[in-house]
Design a protein around this motif. Structure first.
Motif, PDB file in Angstrom:
ATOM      1  N   LEU A   1      13.020 126.446 -10.821  1.00  0.00           N
ATOM      2  CA  LEU A   1      13.169 125.532 -11.944  1.00  0.00           C
ATOM      3  C   LEU A   1      14.505 124.815 -11.844  1.00  0.00           C
ATOM      4  N   PRO A   2      14.508 123.459 -11.843  1.00  0.00           N
ATOM      5  CA  PRO A   2      15.790 122.745 -11.816  1.00  0.00           C
ATOM      6  C   PRO A   2      16.448 122.744 -13.192  1.00  0.00           C
ATOM      7  N   LEU A   3      17.686 123.241 -13.245  1.00  0.00           N
ATOM      8  CA  LEU A   3      18.454 123.267 -14.490  1.00  0.00           C
ATOM      9  C   LEU A   3      19.872 122.795 -14.218  1.00  0.00           C
ATOM     10  N   GLN A   4      20.439 122.090 -15.183  1.00  0.00           N
ATOM     11  CA  GLN A   4      21.815 121.626 -15.050  1.00  0.00           C
ATOM     12  C   GLN A   4      22.758 122.597 -15.737  1.00  0.00           C
ATOM     13  N   GLY A   5      23.843 122.937 -15.045  1.00  0.00           N
ATOM     14  CA  GLY A   5      24.806 123.861 -15.610  1.00  0.00           C
ATOM     15  C   GLY A   5      26.115 123.791 -14.849  1.00  0.00           C
ATOM     16  N   PRO A   6      27.169 124.426 -15.385  1.00  0.00           N
ATOM     17  CA  PRO A   6      28.485 124.372 -14.725  1.00  0.00           C
ATOM     18  C   PRO A   6      28.518 125.220 -13.460  1.00  0.00           C
TER      19      PRO A   6
ATOM     20  N   GLY B   1      33.700 124.387 -12.158  1.00  0.00           N
ATOM     21  CA  GLY B   1      33.604 124.030 -13.562  1.00  0.00           C
ATOM     22  C   GLY B   1      32.835 122.755 -13.823  1.00  0.00           C
ATOM     23  N   ARG B   2      32.409 122.070 -12.775  1.00  0.00           N
ATOM     24  CA  ARG B   2      31.689 120.814 -12.926  1.00  0.00           C
ATOM     25  C   ARG B   2      30.194 121.052 -13.092  1.00  0.00           C
TER      26      ARG B   2
END
Length: 262
Positions: free
Chosen positions: A126-131, A136-137
């Motif tokens: 599953l593609p998820l956006q996170g740091p 930290g980006r």
């Protein structure tokens, strides 16, 4: 019997911070249910104050009995630092060895028998956006699917089955059909409760079940799709006073319904 389901997202509040044990208990204290299926439950995780979240939820509900089944030993992450957990039940008076993550079923009523079924995992990611913990980006991560389980509690006149199915539709359908075979061998009517990751009327049609609650449940802040379900499997049950609730924990709305013999 009033039955509910809630995805607590490892205890995260809508504002972002993870609740401690007291906060978790307060978040569900006004949810007047006899039996609650809970998904994305942590135990001993550093990210959630090492709280045994199933026990904290039981305290908040005034429930003496509960069982949790870990799907993952370790902490879910893109780096696969976790290992699949063997399907097993843990309840009051027990402790976890190291961090774990899975589902729980909490009951205010006496349970005659508990059981657990492993449902396996899929290969999808599953593609998820996170740091990125190194920089930290924000970046995109491919999250592997973890194993799934179901927990059943048999009461005097019905059985409640709690589960959290895969985010990959072809895998969640396969898991649901395996659940159908398992529930078909249970005595009396069954309520299936949980985040099934399948929309709207799909789970009820696949099971030949009756939807006890028909309402969007995700995301909690402005629900657009129903991923959480309370289903009467095999007939023999009538549902009334169906409701949804936005709580101080989780990213799904809680669903509740009162079930009585038909």
């Amino acid at each position: 019997m009033r039955v509910g389901t809630l995805n607590i997202a490892s205890g995260r509040s809508p504002a972002g911070p993870v609740l401690d044990a007291h906060g978790l208990g307060r978040a569900v204290a006004d949810l007047d249910v006899d039996v609650l299926a809970v998904q994305e439950v942590d135990a001993g995780q550093p990210r959630s104050h090492r709280v045994d979240q199933a026990a904290a939820l039981a305290t908040g509900l005034g429930a003496e009995d509960w069982r949790t089944a870990a799907t993952v030993d370790g902490t879910p992450s893109p780096f696969r630092t976790w290992t699949p957990a063997d399907p097993a039940l843990r309840g009051p008076g027990s402790s976890t060895e190291g961090p774990a993550y899975g589902i729980a079923l909490v009951s205010r009523l006496p349970v005659l028998e508990w059981s657990v079924l492993g449902l396996g995992a899929g290969r999808a990611r599953l593609p998820l956006q996170g740091p990125d913990p190194r920089t930290g980006r924000l970046r995109w991560w491919w999250i592997p699917d973890e194993p799934r389980v179901a927990v059943a509690a048999r009461f005097a006149h019905l059985t409640v089955v709690a589960t959290h199915l895969s985010f990959a539709p072809h895998t969640s359908v396969r898991q649901l059909l395996r659940l159908r075979r398992w529930m078909g061998a249970m005595a009396g009517p069954v309520v299936l409760a949980g985040d099934l990751n399948l929309p709207g009327g799909v789970p009820a049609r696949l099971l030949g079940a009756t939807a006890l609650v028909r309402a969007p449940s995700f995301p909690a802040s402005g629900p657009r799709v129903q991923l959480d379900h309370l289903l009467a499997v095999g007939g023999g049950l009538h549902g009334q006073d169906a409701a949804t609730a936005s709580l101080a924990v989780g990213d799904h709305r809680a669903l509740t319904v009162t079930v009585t013999p038909a």
